[in-house]
Write a protein that holds these residues in place. Structure first.
Motif, PDB file in Angstrom:
ATOM      1  N   GLU A 102       0.883  -1.265  -0.122  1.00 20.69           N
ATOM      2  CA  GLU A 102       0.051   0.049   0.205  1.00 20.69           C
ATOM      3  C   GLU A 102       0.891   1.294   0.059  1.00 20.69           C
ATOM      4  OE1 GLU A 102      -3.399   0.569  -0.295  1.00 20.69           O
ATOM      5  OE2 GLU A 102      -3.859  -1.560  -0.540  1.00 20.69           O
ATOM      6  N   SER A 103       1.812   1.305   0.887  1.00 17.97           N
ATOM      7  CA  SER A 103       2.687   2.417   0.780  1.00 17.97           C
ATOM      8  C   SER A 103       4.139   2.265   0.678  1.00 17.97           C
ATOM      9  CB  SER A 103       2.321   3.094   2.410  1.00 17.97           C
ATOM     10  OG  SER A 103       2.861   2.252   3.283  1.00 17.97           O
ATOM     11  N   VAL A 154       0.774   9.735   0.028  1.00 22.82           N
ATOM     12  CA  VAL A 154      -0.723  10.120  -0.319  1.00 22.82           C
ATOM     13  C   VAL A 154      -0.920   9.704  -1.893  1.00 22.82           C
ATOM     14  CG1 VAL A 154      -2.518  11.597  -0.566  1.00 22.82           C
ATOM     15  CG2 VAL A 154      -0.625  12.260   1.093  1.00 22.82           C
ATOM     16  N   GLY A 155      -1.886   8.804  -1.968  1.00 24.77           N
ATOM     17  CA  GLY A 155      -2.586   8.328  -3.020  1.00 24.77           C
ATOM     18  C   GLY A 155      -3.835   8.859  -3.628  1.00 24.77           C
ATOM     19  N   SER A 182      -8.681  10.085  -1.951  1.00 25.51           N
ATOM     20  CA  SER A 182      -7.246  10.038  -1.456  1.00 25.51           C
ATOM     21  C   SER A 182      -6.899   9.205  -0.490  1.00 25.51           C
ATOM     22  CB  SER A 182      -6.505  11.309  -1.377  1.00 25.51           C
ATOM     23  OG  SER A 182      -6.792  12.225  -2.094  1.00 25.51           O
ATOM     24  N   ASP A 183      -5.937   8.383  -0.336  1.00 25.04           N
ATOM     25  CA  ASP A 183      -5.410   7.542   0.520  1.00 25.04           C
ATOM     26  C   ASP A 183      -4.322   7.847   1.227  1.00 25.04           C
ATOM     27  OD1 ASP A 183      -7.708   5.799  -0.365  1.00 25.04           O
ATOM     28  OD2 ASP A 183      -6.316   4.996  -1.710  1.00 25.04           O
ATOM     29  N   TYR A 184      -4.162   7.748   2.536  1.00 27.57           N
ATOM     30  CA  TYR A 184      -3.301   8.446   3.378  1.00 27.57           C
ATOM     31  C   TYR A 184      -2.377   7.539   4.328  1.00 27.57           C
ATOM     32  CZ  TYR A 184      -5.587  12.840   2.073  1.00 27.57           C
ATOM     33  OH  TYR A 184      -6.178  13.703   1.173  1.00 27.57           O
ATOM     34  N   GLN A 229      -2.794   3.829   3.975  1.00 22.31           N
ATOM     35  CA  GLN A 229      -3.445   4.347   2.875  1.00 22.31           C
ATOM     36  C   GLN A 229      -4.849   4.246   3.278  1.00 22.31           C
ATOM     37  OE1 GLN A 229      -1.896   5.476  -0.515  1.00 22.31           O
ATOM     38  NE2 GLN A 229      -0.952   6.047   1.287  1.00 22.31           N
ATOM     39  N   SER A 286      -8.449   5.600   3.683  1.00 25.20           N
ATOM     40  CA  SER A 286      -9.384   6.486   2.405  1.00 25.20           C
ATOM     41  C   SER A 286      -9.968   7.381   2.947  1.00 25.20           C
ATOM     42  CB  SER A 286     -10.047   5.260   1.656  1.00 25.20           C
ATOM     43  OG  SER A 286     -11.010   5.830   0.763  1.00 25.20           O
ATOM     44  N   TRP A 322      -8.672  -3.286   1.472  1.00 26.90           N
ATOM     45  CA  TRP A 322      -7.042  -2.603   0.743  1.00 26.90           C
ATOM     46  C   TRP A 322      -6.784  -3.628  -0.507  1.00 26.90           C
ATOM     47  CZ3 TRP A 322      -7.363  -3.315   6.353  1.00 26.90           C
ATOM     48  CH2 TRP A 322      -7.160  -1.919   6.942  1.00 26.90           C
TER      49      TRP A 322
END
Length: 151
Positions: free
Chosen positions: A51-52, A59-60, A71-73, A77, A79, A130
């Protein structure tokens, strides 16, 4: 000279912390994720890897037609749809802020709140919430994933 120090200080603040796999495994285990909701520690670390890439500040953006939908953080990530408020996502005004936080809370080096939110996400949805876990970790033999960590 002052400019150099100010610039250095700003860069230090903005730099992400990128965990090593085994270091993160120890932190996640200490915070109760090993076996949480039936998922092994290896599943959690695998999730974060895909994921990261272990980056605390990533930030995705989820885009369609040139427009950011959500966005995913952070490490997990998290949401902006349903789990945190980024003030931009069309659903961010929705009362479904499941973790009760601003999304920016998940893009710093304090991952305690990230872990608590990930526990909330996994409770109703399992790790299927995820995409990275579903695609890269689910139904895979992760038995040797943390072998070199000496846990």
């Amino acid at each position: 000279m002052k400019t150099f120090f100010i610039l250095s200080a700003l860069l230090a603040v903005a730099s992400p912390y990128i965990y090593e796999k085994c270091e993160l495994a120890r932190v996640l285990r200490k915070n109760g994720l090993d076996g949480y909701r039936g998922y092994s520690l290896a599943n959690w670390v695998c999730l974060v890897q895909y994921e990261s890439s272990y980056n605390t500040r990533v930030v995705g953006r989820n885009r369609r037609g040139g427009r950011t939908l959500s966005s995913d953080y952070g490490l997990f990530q998290i949401s902006s749809i349903g789990w945190c408020d980024d003030g931009r996502t069309q659903y961010s005004k929705n009362p479904k802020n499941g973790c009760g936080s601003k999304c920016d809370d998940y893009i710093n080096d304090n991952i305690a709140d990230d872990i608590q939110c990930a526990k909330r996400v996994v409770t109703p949805q399992g790790m299927n919430a995820w995409y990275g876990w579903k695609k890269k970790c689910k139904s895979r033999n992760l038995g040797n994933f943390l072998r070199d960590c000496n846990l």
